[in-house]
Scaffold this active site. Structure first.
Site, PDB file in Angstrom:
ATOM      1  N   ALA A 133      33.187  36.865  13.167  1.00 39.91           N
ATOM      2  CA  ALA A 133      32.582  38.022  13.816  1.00 39.91           C
ATOM      3  C   ALA A 133      33.638  39.114  13.941  1.00 39.91           C
ATOM      4  O   ALA A 133      34.836  38.835  13.958  1.00 39.91           O
ATOM      5  CB  ALA A 133      32.078  37.617  15.194  1.00 39.91           C
TER       6      ALA A 133
ATOM      7  N   GLU B  46      30.581  29.311  10.364  1.00 40.39           N
ATOM      8  CA  GLU B  46      29.295  28.943  10.966  1.00 40.39           C
ATOM      9  C   GLU B  46      28.132  29.421  10.101  1.00 40.39           C
ATOM     10  O   GLU B  46      27.130  28.726   9.933  1.00 40.39           O
ATOM     11  CB  GLU B  46      29.203  29.528  12.385  1.00 40.39           C
ATOM     12  CG  GLU B  46      30.190  28.834  13.336  1.00 40.39           C
ATOM     13  CD  GLU B  46      30.318  29.537  14.669  1.00 40.39           C
ATOM     14  OE1 GLU B  46      30.549  30.768  14.678  1.00 40.39           O
ATOM     15  OE2 GLU B  46      30.195  28.874  15.710  1.00 40.39           O
TER      16      GLU B  46
ATOM     17  N   GLU C 101      38.619  30.330  16.855  1.00 41.76           N
ATOM     18  CA  GLU C 101      38.285  31.127  18.042  1.00 41.76           C
ATOM     19  C   GLU C 101      39.218  30.860  19.214  1.00 41.76           C
ATOM     20  O   GLU C 101      39.462  31.730  20.045  1.00 41.76           O
ATOM     21  CB  GLU C 101      36.839  30.850  18.482  1.00 41.76           C
ATOM     22  CG  GLU C 101      35.773  31.402  17.557  1.00 41.76           C
ATOM     23  CD  GLU C 101      35.394  30.453  16.418  1.00 41.76           C
ATOM     24  OE1 GLU C 101      36.147  29.494  16.134  1.00 41.76           O
ATOM     25  OE2 GLU C 101      34.345  30.703  15.794  1.00 41.76           O
TER      26      GLU C 101
ATOM     27  N   GLY D 176      32.695  32.770  12.819  1.00 38.23           N
ATOM     28  CA  GLY D 176      31.297  33.008  12.468  1.00 38.23           C
ATOM     29  C   GLY D 176      31.056  32.909  10.964  1.00 38.23           C
ATOM     30  O   GLY D 176      29.931  32.621  10.534  1.00 38.23           O
TER      31      GLY D 176
HETATM   32  N1  DAK Z   1      37.274  41.056  12.769  1.00 42.56           N
HETATM   33  C1  DAK Z   1      37.698  42.315  12.483  1.00 42.56           C
HETATM   34  N2  DAK Z   1      38.642  42.596  11.603  1.00 42.56           N
HETATM   35  C2  DAK Z   1      39.197  41.562  10.947  1.00 42.56           C
HETATM   36  C3  DAK Z   1      38.810  40.224  11.171  1.00 42.56           C
HETATM   37  C4  DAK Z   1      37.786  39.986  12.135  1.00 42.56           C
HETATM   38  N3  DAK Z   1      37.313  38.775  12.394  1.00 42.56           N
HETATM   39  N4  DAK Z   1      39.555  39.428  10.369  1.00 42.56           N
HETATM   40  C5  DAK Z   1      40.354  40.238   9.665  1.00 42.56           C
HETATM   41  N5  DAK Z   1      40.147  41.518  10.004  1.00 42.56           N
HETATM   42  C6  DAK Z   1      40.808  42.714   9.482  1.00 42.56           C
HETATM   43  C7  DAK Z   1      42.252  42.772   9.984  1.00 42.56           C
HETATM   44  O1  DAK Z   1      42.297  43.307  11.283  1.00 42.56           O
HETATM   45  C8  DAK Z   1      42.867  43.653   8.936  1.00 42.56           C
HETATM   46  O2  DAK Z   1      42.524  44.995   9.213  1.00 42.56           O
HETATM   47  P1  DAK Z   1      43.639  46.165   9.082  1.00 42.56           P
HETATM   48  O3  DAK Z   1      44.777  45.762   9.977  1.00 42.56           O
HETATM   49  O4  DAK Z   1      43.990  46.140   7.605  1.00 42.56           O
HETATM   50  O5  DAK Z   1      42.878  47.378   9.518  1.00 42.56           O
HETATM   51  C9  DAK Z   1      42.136  43.267   7.661  1.00 42.56           C
HETATM   52  O6  DAK Z   1      40.932  42.630   8.063  1.00 42.56           O
HETATM   53  C10 DAK Z   1      42.930  42.286   6.815  1.00 42.56           C
HETATM   54  O7  DAK Z   1      43.329  41.219   7.639  1.00 42.56           O
HETATM   55  P2  DAK Z   1      44.837  40.709   7.744  1.00 42.56           P
HETATM   56  O8  DAK Z   1      45.788  41.801   7.517  1.00 42.56           O
HETATM   57  O9  DAK Z   1      44.939  39.943   9.026  1.00 42.56           O
HETATM   58  O10 DAK Z   1      44.880  39.720   6.474  1.00 42.56           O
HETATM   59  P3  DAK Z   1      45.707  38.382   6.300  1.00 42.56           P
HETATM   60  O11 DAK Z   1      45.464  37.962   4.881  1.00 42.56           O
HETATM   61  O12 DAK Z   1      47.109  38.516   6.804  1.00 42.56           O
HETATM   62  O13 DAK Z   1      44.995  37.321   7.286  1.00 42.56           O
HETATM   63  C11 DAK Z   1      43.105  36.179   8.274  1.00 42.56           C
HETATM   64  C12 DAK Z   1      43.695  36.958   7.049  1.00 42.56           C
HETATM   65  C13 DAK Z   1      41.650  35.936   7.971  1.00 42.56           C
HETATM   66  C14 DAK Z   1      43.849  34.828   8.418  1.00 42.56           C
HETATM   67  C15 DAK Z   1      43.320  37.012   9.566  1.00 42.56           C
HETATM   68  O14 DAK Z   1      42.800  38.314   9.347  1.00 42.56           O
HETATM   69  C16 DAK Z   1      42.632  36.448  10.772  1.00 42.56           C
HETATM   70  O15 DAK Z   1      43.126  35.520  11.408  1.00 42.56           O
HETATM   71  N6  DAK Z   1      41.469  37.006  11.114  1.00 42.56           N
HETATM   72  C17 DAK Z   1      40.752  36.621  12.313  1.00 42.56           C
HETATM   73  C18 DAK Z   1      39.998  35.374  12.089  1.00 42.56           C
HETATM   74  C19 DAK Z   1      39.250  34.940  13.329  1.00 42.56           C
HETATM   75  O16 DAK Z   1      39.845  34.773  14.413  1.00 42.56           O
HETATM   76  N7  DAK Z   1      37.942  34.777  13.216  1.00 42.56           N
HETATM   77  C20 DAK Z   1      37.117  34.305  14.328  1.00 42.56           C
HETATM   78  C21 DAK Z   1      36.559  35.538  15.042  1.00 42.56           C
HETATM   79  S1  DAK Z   1      35.545  35.059  16.426  1.00 42.56           S
HETATM   80  C22 DAK Z   1      28.058  34.682  18.135  1.00 42.56           C
HETATM   81  C23 DAK Z   1      28.104  34.710  16.774  1.00 42.56           C
HETATM   82  C24 DAK Z   1      29.326  34.595  16.117  1.00 42.56           C
HETATM   83  C25 DAK Z   1      30.464  34.477  16.807  1.00 42.56           C
HETATM   84  C26 DAK Z   1      30.427  34.435  18.173  1.00 42.56           C
HETATM   85  C27 DAK Z   1      29.218  34.542  18.841  1.00 42.56           C
HETATM   86  N8  DAK Z   1      26.812  34.750  18.875  1.00 42.56           N
HETATM   87  C28 DAK Z   1      25.621  34.938  18.098  1.00 42.56           C
HETATM   88  C29 DAK Z   1      26.804  34.657  20.266  1.00 42.56           C
HETATM   89  C30 DAK Z   1      31.683  34.420  16.061  1.00 42.56           C
HETATM   90  C31 DAK Z   1      32.895  34.624  16.603  1.00 42.56           C
HETATM   91  C32 DAK Z   1      34.053  34.727  15.694  1.00 42.56           C
HETATM   92  O17 DAK Z   1      33.952  34.613  14.494  1.00 42.56           O
END
Ligand code: DAK
Length: 257
Positions: A63, A110, A130, A107
């Site tokens: 997400a 998921e 998360e 997400g």
């Molecule tokens: N959201 C927004 N931007 C994101 C992102 C995300 N999840 N993941 C990556 N980006 C963006 C980064 O901020 C970066 O943007 P700039 O800095 O270039 O502007 C760009 O994508 C490239 O990312 P990185 O520079 O970080 O690239 P790397 O190759 O170094 O790393 C990575 C890739 C995927 C390992 C890293 O970006 C990362 O850890 N991303 C976050 C992953 C994460 O934590 N995902 C879980 C998010 S929480 C729900 C439904 C769904 C959900 C919850 C509730 N309901 C229906 C209630 C879901 C929740 C989640 O998914």
């Protein structure tokens, strides 16, 4: 992006997630467009199977974190966090194949698990990170991952945030097969083409019945998961985890105090 592929009387609906700069982070607009594309293909008698894919680098990195970061407990509880189209995919009666290359996180993982099966490129990486943001999976991860890979691996992944590569995901039965990244889409389309040629009603019944083996208690559990997810927006750790991500620094959690 949605397009029609394949040959024969019933063709393939191909949907590609396309927010490349954010690694296909899932926001309202993307989930709404995805929901509409899925329902349109499902309603089209000329479509026999759907393939959902992302880019080479990411199926979806979860997400959209800045969107989540803007919420508090009550806004999450009252309005939901992201588009109500999160679970539209579960209404689709035709098979949906996830073709996953690169990151499928949070997400994104998921969403892939809500598809009927996953074909992974050898570059695929699955994870539910998360906890690093001070929250928990919110779209079924705590329930669908253990059903796929068992308790031990699920606990390991959810509690440590470690990712699983494609080979491990195949060993653990999270994915049905692993193929070279260069042929991912061709392989997924070929599987979809075979399904398109099968009897439509039999295909739909198999999907419904296999899903039924998971669905009963799962729905209740996901609802509980949703409420707990919402409640974490009342913690300082959620604010800290998401702020740290956006400021590109390490989070310092207070553990609920
Ligand atoms: N959201 C927004 N931007 C994101 C992102 C995300 N999840 N993941 C990556 N980006 C963006 C980064 O901020 C970066 O943007 P700039 O800095 O270039 O502007 C760009 O994508 C490239 O990312 P990185 O520079 O970080 O690239 P790397 O190759 O170094 O790393 C990575 C890739 C995927 C390992 C890293 O970006 C990362 O850890 N991303 C976050 C992953 C994460 O934590 N995902 C879980 C998010 S929480 C729900 C439904 C769904 C959900 C919850 C509730 N309901 C229906 C209630 C879901 C929740 C989640 O998914």
């Amino acid at each position: 992006l949605s397009e029609v592929r394949g040959e024969g009387a019933r063709k393939i609906g191909l949907i590609s997630l396309n927010r490349p700069k954010q690694l296909n982070a899932l926001n309202d607009q993307l989930m709404d467009e995805l929901g509409h594309a899925l329902l349109a293909f499902d309603a089209d008698d000329g479509i026999g199977c759907i393939v959902l894919t992302g880019s080479e680098k990411a199926f979806a990195a979860g997400a959209d974190i800045p969107v989540l970061a803007a919420h508090d407990h009550m806004s999450a509880f009252k309005n939901g966090l992201i588009s109500s189209n999160w679970e539209t995919i579960l209404q689709v009666r035709k098979p949906v194949i996830a073709a996953v290359a690169g990151f499928a996180l949070g997400g994104g993982c998921e969403l892939a698990m809500m598809c009927d099966f996953i074909i992974a490129a050898d570059t695929a990486k699955f994870g539910q990170p998360e906890i690093k943001l001070g929250v928990i999976p919110g779209a079924g991860g705590t329930q669908r991952l253990p059903r796929a890979v068992g308790k031990s691996k699920t606990m390991d992944m959810l509690l440590t945030s470690r990712m699983m590569d494609a080979a491990e995901a195949e060993r653990a039965n999270l994915v049905s097969r692993v193929v070279p990244a260069a042929s991912l889409l061709d392989e997924a389309l070929a599987a979809a083409q075979i399904i398109c040629a099968m009897s439509g009603p039999a295909v739909m019944m198999i999907k419904e019945l296999v899903n039924r083996s998971f669905e009963g208690p799962l729905r209740d559990a996901v609802q509980v998961e949703r409420r707990m997810f919402h409640s974490l927006f009342g913690t300082s750790d959620q604010k800290e985890g998401m702020d740290a991500f956006m400021s590109k620094r390490k989070p310092e959690f207070k553990h609920g105090s």
